[in-house]
Design an enzyme around this catalytic site. Structure first.
Site, PDB file in Angstrom:
ATOM      1  N   SER A   1       0.837  -1.193   0.000  1.00  0.00           N
ATOM      2  CA  SER A   1       0.000   0.000   0.000  1.00  0.00           C
ATOM      3  C   SER A   1       0.874   1.246   0.000  1.00  0.00           C
ATOM      4  O   SER A   1       1.962   1.261   0.588  1.00  0.00           O
ATOM      5  CB  SER A   1      -0.900   0.019   1.243  1.00  0.00           C
ATOM      6  OG  SER A   1      -1.582   1.261   1.351  1.00  0.00           O
TER       7      SER A   1
ATOM      8  N   TYR B   1      -1.805  -0.811  10.161  1.00  0.00           N
ATOM      9  CA  TYR B   1      -1.777  -1.300   8.782  1.00  0.00           C
ATOM     10  C   TYR B   1      -0.638  -0.647   8.007  1.00  0.00           C
ATOM     11  O   TYR B   1       0.105  -1.317   7.266  1.00  0.00           O
ATOM     12  CB  TYR B   1      -3.114  -1.003   8.116  1.00  0.00           C
ATOM     13  CG  TYR B   1      -3.238  -1.480   6.691  1.00  0.00           C
ATOM     14  CD1 TYR B   1      -3.541  -2.809   6.414  1.00  0.00           C
ATOM     15  CD2 TYR B   1      -3.063  -0.611   5.620  1.00  0.00           C
ATOM     16  CE1 TYR B   1      -3.652  -3.256   5.100  1.00  0.00           C
ATOM     17  CE2 TYR B   1      -3.173  -1.038   4.310  1.00  0.00           C
ATOM     18  CZ  TYR B   1      -3.473  -2.367   4.059  1.00  0.00           C
ATOM     19  OH  TYR B   1      -3.579  -2.800   2.764  1.00  0.00           O
TER      20      TYR B   1
END
Length: 324
Positions: free
Chosen positions: A182, A242
């Site tokens: 990401s 995350y």
């Protein structure tokens, strides 16, 4: 960034999205389809593939002609996903998909999967490390489940990669490892980055980057998460656990590429990571702006890159290299 800047950025993203859509419609030329030259059929393993990006990566790889091992923790969901790929494919597509149970967070499960892969297929050619979790949505930013997020997203990827490397089949075309990551895991992102300058510089310096450095960063973050002091210690402020897990994935991808850089021809392994974008999946609460089919595309593209275009230790989005 003002309204005009945001509008221009949005238009650039939409323009690239249209370009990639056109690229996806172009068939691979016979000389580019390296996997067609492997007998028996090239084997691709996709983790966390019962839904979302993992399912789409498995489906697209199968449609391109690879034998896909679709893995998931849940047997019913995994078997259903494999059945859907087989059932929805054209009759003449020659699709080959099977399901296998795998929990990347469980060392025994990974070990059992590796033993099965050797016994059943003699090894693999492609690994897509997709399995991951995120417990925050919208404006939420809890670190209550930070340990589970790090264990699955980073240590699970690392565990699976270490187990599969010895299984990568030698070939003139090289094996492929693709890590789903990401942009939130960028070391030096404009809005979501590591605030500690010394750590940031070490992570971006190939001479300083090491497995020990990555693991020390993870340990420090998890300790601060347990103590409740993480928010004032310059960690990424959006989906912090995350983001840290994906920062570690990106760093480990670069580290692995160095390890493989001097491997001889016939034993090459190309490892890269990519950001699928903000995808409409269960993980995002279906709030994304692109489909899972679009989100999986860059990962599939990396897995299938012709060997003469082989790249190593890079970060991609929308089929373009981006910075770490």
């Amino acid at each position: 960034m003002g309204k005009k800047g945001k509008a221009a950025a949005l238009e650039r993203r939409e323009q690239r999205r249209r370009e990639v859509t056109l690229l996806r419609a172009l068939p691979y030329e016979p000389h580019q389809r390296w996997w067609d030259h492997l007998k028996p059929r090239a084997v691709a393993v996709v983790t966390g593939a019962s839904r979302g990006i993992g399912f789409e990566a498995a489906r697209q790889l199968a449609l391109h002609g690879l034998h896909v091992v679709l893995t998931s923790r849940d047997a019913a969901k995994g078997q259903d996903a494999a059945g859907r790929i087989l059932g929805e494919a054209p009759d003449d597509a020659g699709i080959s998909v099977e399901w296998r149970q795998l929990d990347v967070g469980d060392a025994a499960s990974v070990e059992a999967f590796a033993a099965w892969a050797v016994e059943t297929h003699g090894g693999i050619h492609v690994l897509v490390n997709n399995a991951g979790v995120n417990f925050n949505k919208g404006p939420d930013n809890s670190v209550e489940f930070a340990g589970q997020v790090i264990e699955t997203n980073y240590y699970g990827m690392k565990r699976m990669t270490d187990a599969m490397i010895p299984l990568m089949k030698p070939s003139p075309y090289g094996a492929r490892i693709v890590n789903v990551s990401s942009r939130l895991g960028r070391v030096n992102g404009r809005r979501n980055r590591i605030g500690e300058v010394i750590l940031r510089d070490k992570l971006l310096n190939d001479d300083c980057l090491s497995e020990q450095l990555i693991d020390e960063m993870i340990t420090k973050f998890l300790e601060q998460a347990r103590q409740g002091t993480w928010s004032s210690n310059q960690w990424p402020q959006m989906y912090t656990d995350y983001s840290v897990s994906k920062l570690a994935v990106n760093a480990y991808t670069r580290l692995m590429s160095r390890r493989f850089s001097d491997w001889p021809e016939g034993q090459k392994i190309y490892v890269n990571c990519f950001c699928p974008g903000w995808v409409k999946t269960a993980m995002t609460g279906w709030e994304g702006n692109i489909s899972a089919e679009e989100g999986a595309d860059t990962g599939v593209w990396l897995a299938l890159l012709p060997c003469e275009q082989g790249t190593n230790g890079k970060f991609f989005a929308e089929r373009r290299e981006i910075s770490f």
